[in-house]
Design an enzyme around this catalytic site. Structure first.
Site, PDB file in Angstrom:
ATOM      1  N   ARG A 179      31.166 -25.257 -13.864  1.00 51.34           N
ATOM      2  CA  ARG A 179      30.847 -24.021 -14.579  1.00 51.34           C
ATOM      3  C   ARG A 179      30.884 -22.849 -13.609  1.00 51.34           C
ATOM      4  NH1 ARG A 179      26.498 -26.828 -17.582  1.00 51.34           N
ATOM      5  NH2 ARG A 179      27.010 -26.837 -19.798  1.00 51.34           N
ATOM      6  N   ASP A 218      29.095 -31.585  -7.951  1.00 52.48           N
ATOM      7  CA  ASP A 218      29.927 -32.739  -8.243  1.00 52.48           C
ATOM      8  C   ASP A 218      31.264 -32.203  -8.752  1.00 52.48           C
ATOM      9  OD1 ASP A 218      30.660 -35.366  -8.505  1.00 52.48           O
ATOM     10  OD2 ASP A 218      29.268 -35.847 -10.113  1.00 52.48           O
ATOM     11  N   HIS A 274      25.400 -38.479  -9.811  1.00 52.48           N
ATOM     12  CA  HIS A 274      25.179 -37.239  -9.067  1.00 52.48           C
ATOM     13  C   HIS A 274      23.691 -37.007  -8.818  1.00 52.48           C
ATOM     14  CE1 HIS A 274      25.777 -32.571  -8.891  1.00 52.48           C
ATOM     15  NE2 HIS A 274      25.478 -33.080  -7.730  1.00 52.48           N
ATOM     16  N   ASP A 299      22.902 -25.952 -13.873  1.00 56.24           N
ATOM     17  CA  ASP A 299      23.675 -24.726 -13.663  1.00 56.24           C
ATOM     18  C   ASP A 299      23.802 -23.831 -14.886  1.00 56.24           C
ATOM     19  OD1 ASP A 299      25.284 -26.394 -15.113  1.00 56.24           O
ATOM     20  OD2 ASP A 299      26.997 -26.324 -13.755  1.00 56.24           O
ATOM     21  N   ASP A 300      23.206 -24.234 -16.017  1.00 55.52           N
ATOM     22  CA  ASP A 300      23.285 -23.415 -17.233  1.00 55.52           C
ATOM     23  C   ASP A 300      21.923 -22.897 -17.664  1.00 55.52           C
ATOM     24  OD1 ASP A 300      22.188 -25.825 -17.972  1.00 55.52           O
ATOM     25  OD2 ASP A 300      23.366 -26.064 -19.790  1.00 55.52           O
ATOM     26  N   ASP A 355      17.860 -39.208 -18.398  1.00 51.36           N
ATOM     27  CA  ASP A 355      16.711 -38.548 -19.014  1.00 51.36           C
ATOM     28  C   ASP A 355      16.089 -39.401 -20.121  1.00 51.36           C
ATOM     29  OD1 ASP A 355      19.078 -38.158 -20.376  1.00 51.36           O
ATOM     30  OD2 ASP A 355      18.622 -36.128 -21.023  1.00 51.36           O
ATOM     31  N   SER A 372      27.232 -32.896 -23.689  1.00 57.28           N
ATOM     32  CA  SER A 372      26.609 -33.169 -24.987  1.00 57.28           C
ATOM     33  C   SER A 372      27.340 -32.492 -26.141  1.00 57.28           C
ATOM     34  CB  SER A 372      25.146 -32.700 -24.979  1.00 57.28           C
ATOM     35  OG  SER A 372      25.077 -31.294 -24.827  1.00 57.28           O
TER      36      SER A 372
END
Length: 467
Positions: free
Chosen positions: A138, A165, A211, A232-233, A311, A342
């Site tokens: 991203r 990654d 990762h 990162d988002d 998760d 996702s």
């Protein structure tokens, strides 16, 4: 003594090379003057000797690498961090979990931790808590990094480590543009990853788990006691750092806690009390999306880290062990990443509506002992079940004559899901636990009133079949 061993190994390898050279010259019939010209013979000898030397040198370098890794492991004081056994490089020159090709985190000598660790406290004694940002491809990571850097109160106390990654060059260029404001580390294993045939569409989740495992190992092995994980988002609130610094002592002192999360799964406008940005809760549900863990927890989880869906795995009873997280009334993170592995699941319906706190709450000056298990359980559960019980229709139509909080009761999975859909809450379960729940109780705000969606008072615990 150790250097002598290395020299001895080098001597043996060199002697072996010359013996092989002599054998080729004197014993192999292929080198007969009757069959080859002198020039061809010399060419073959040179090529054979070169190949033999390169093979011997590669073996020597690998042996030296193993010896150095062993010495580093023996001198490492941080025994709580999992130690990865040294391994030979693969054909591509990659180390399975080492730090080959990684920009090292600046080290600082420490009498307590040894020369291979970083300082874990600032000059004035505050804990150093790195923010570990997970990145892939991203280029919009700049939104996240700009936010983190803008609100960071202290560079020394909150170093930013970006772990990338995927090897995406455009994203890497963006990260490196921040120069000394952060540190970049790169996941070295870019090999394809095995995925069972039935789960090929989930390959991204396998790579994410790999990762996470590598990056957390790499970071905690430096000696830090805490790490804040950010993806990162995510954007963060003005008091993001204050929130984690104000709550880290809870995580340290209360064994019933295993994470501090900045996220409220039901944190949409209309479901939160915007007048109480300082309100915090205990929750049985692992929220993620901006969270802090300790090196002790990572030592426990790392040895059995899953190959995918980390998760969901972390929410299993075998991992959670009845431990809980702290989460806020108003989220201190907000995701802008609709596109990802996702495929935007939940984004349009829930995630993009999450309210990001705009206030600055001085959590470090607050008394947060009410969140410790003994204090919280006595007060919270008593208050919930002392509330008058109402129906959804009474709540929706504002037919409640009394002021103050109320309770809506549920007793079955179907009843819970039906009620949450009417209220606009997330209705799914993970390992039988509803999102944000504590002892089965989901707290939210509705029509300017605190509401608790709660099971019967004689609740017996979470039912795995509800997932």
């Amino acid at each position: 003594m150790r250097s002598r061993k290395v020299l001895a190994v080098a001597g043996v390898i060199t002697t072996w090379t010359f013996i092989t050279y002599y054998f080729l010259l004197r014993q192999n019939p292929e080198f007969s003057f009757n069959r080859l010209t002198l020039s061809k013979k010399i060419d073959l000898l040179e090529r054979g000797a070169k190949e033999q030397y390169e093979a011997s040198d590669k073996l020597f370098q690998n042996l030296v690498g193993i010896l150095r890794s062993k010495l580093d492991a023996e001198s490492e004081i941080g025994q709580n961090a999992p130690i990865v056994a040294p391994q030979l490089e693969d054909s591509a020159g990659n180390s399975p979990i080492g730090i080959v090709g990684v920009k090292e985190i600046p080290l600082e000598s420490s009498a307590e931790k040894g020369p291979s660790t970083v300082a874990v406290r600032t000059a004035d004694g505050k804990p150093i808590i790195p923010v570990l940002v997970f990145a892939c491809n991203r280029v919009s990571i700049s939104n996240c990094l700009d936010n983190l850097i803008h609100f960071r109160p202290n560079v020394e106390q909150f170093p930013i480590i970006v772990s990338q990654d995927c090897g995406d060059e455009m994203t890497k260029k963006v990260i490196l543009s921040y120069q000394d404001q952060l540190t970049l580390i790169e996941q070295p294993d870019q090999s394809d990853i095995y995925v069972p045939p039935k789960e090929k569409k989930f390959k991204g989740y396998y790579k994410i788990a790999r990762h996470y495992g590598w990056a957390l190992n790499t970071t905690f092995q430096k000696g830090y006691d805490y790490v804040i994980i950010v993806e990162d988002d995510l954007n963060v609130s003005p008091d993001f750092y204050e929130y984690f610094f104000g709550t880290y002592m809870l995580l340290k002192n209360d064994p019933s806690l295993w994470c501090i999360s900045a996220w409220n799964d039901n944190g949409k406008v209309g479901l939160i009390d915007t007048e109480k940005p300082d309100l915090l809760y205990r929750t049985d549900f692992f929220p993620g999306l901006g969270w802090m863990l300790t090196k002790e927890l990572w030592s426990e989880l790392s040895v059995k880290w899953p190959k995918s869906f980390w998760d969901d795995w972390i929410r299993h009873p075998e991992q959670r062990k009845n431990r809980v997280c702290i989460r806020p009334e108003i989220s201190r993170t907000r995701t802008f990443g609709k596109v990802g592995v996702s495929n935007g699941l939940f984004f349009d319906k829930y995630l993009k509506h999450i309210k990001l706190s705009e206030d600055f709450v001085e959590f470090t000056k607050m008394n947060l002992t009410y969140l410790q298990k003994d204090n919280y359980d006595k007060t919270f559960i008593k208050n919930v079940y002392n509330c008058p019980m109402v129906t959804y229709e009474e709540l929706r139509r504002n037919l409640i004559s009394l002021d103050g909080p109320v309770r809506i009761q549920y007793s079955t999975k179907e009843q819970y899901k039906r009620t949450t859909k009417l209220l606009g809450l997330m209705d799914d379960f993970k390992s039988g636990v509803p999102r944000t729940a504590y002892h089965g109780i989901v707290s939210f705000y509705y029509n300017k009133r605190r509401v608790y969606l709660a099971p019967n008072l004689n609740w017996k615990g979470y039912d795995l079949s509800w997932s």
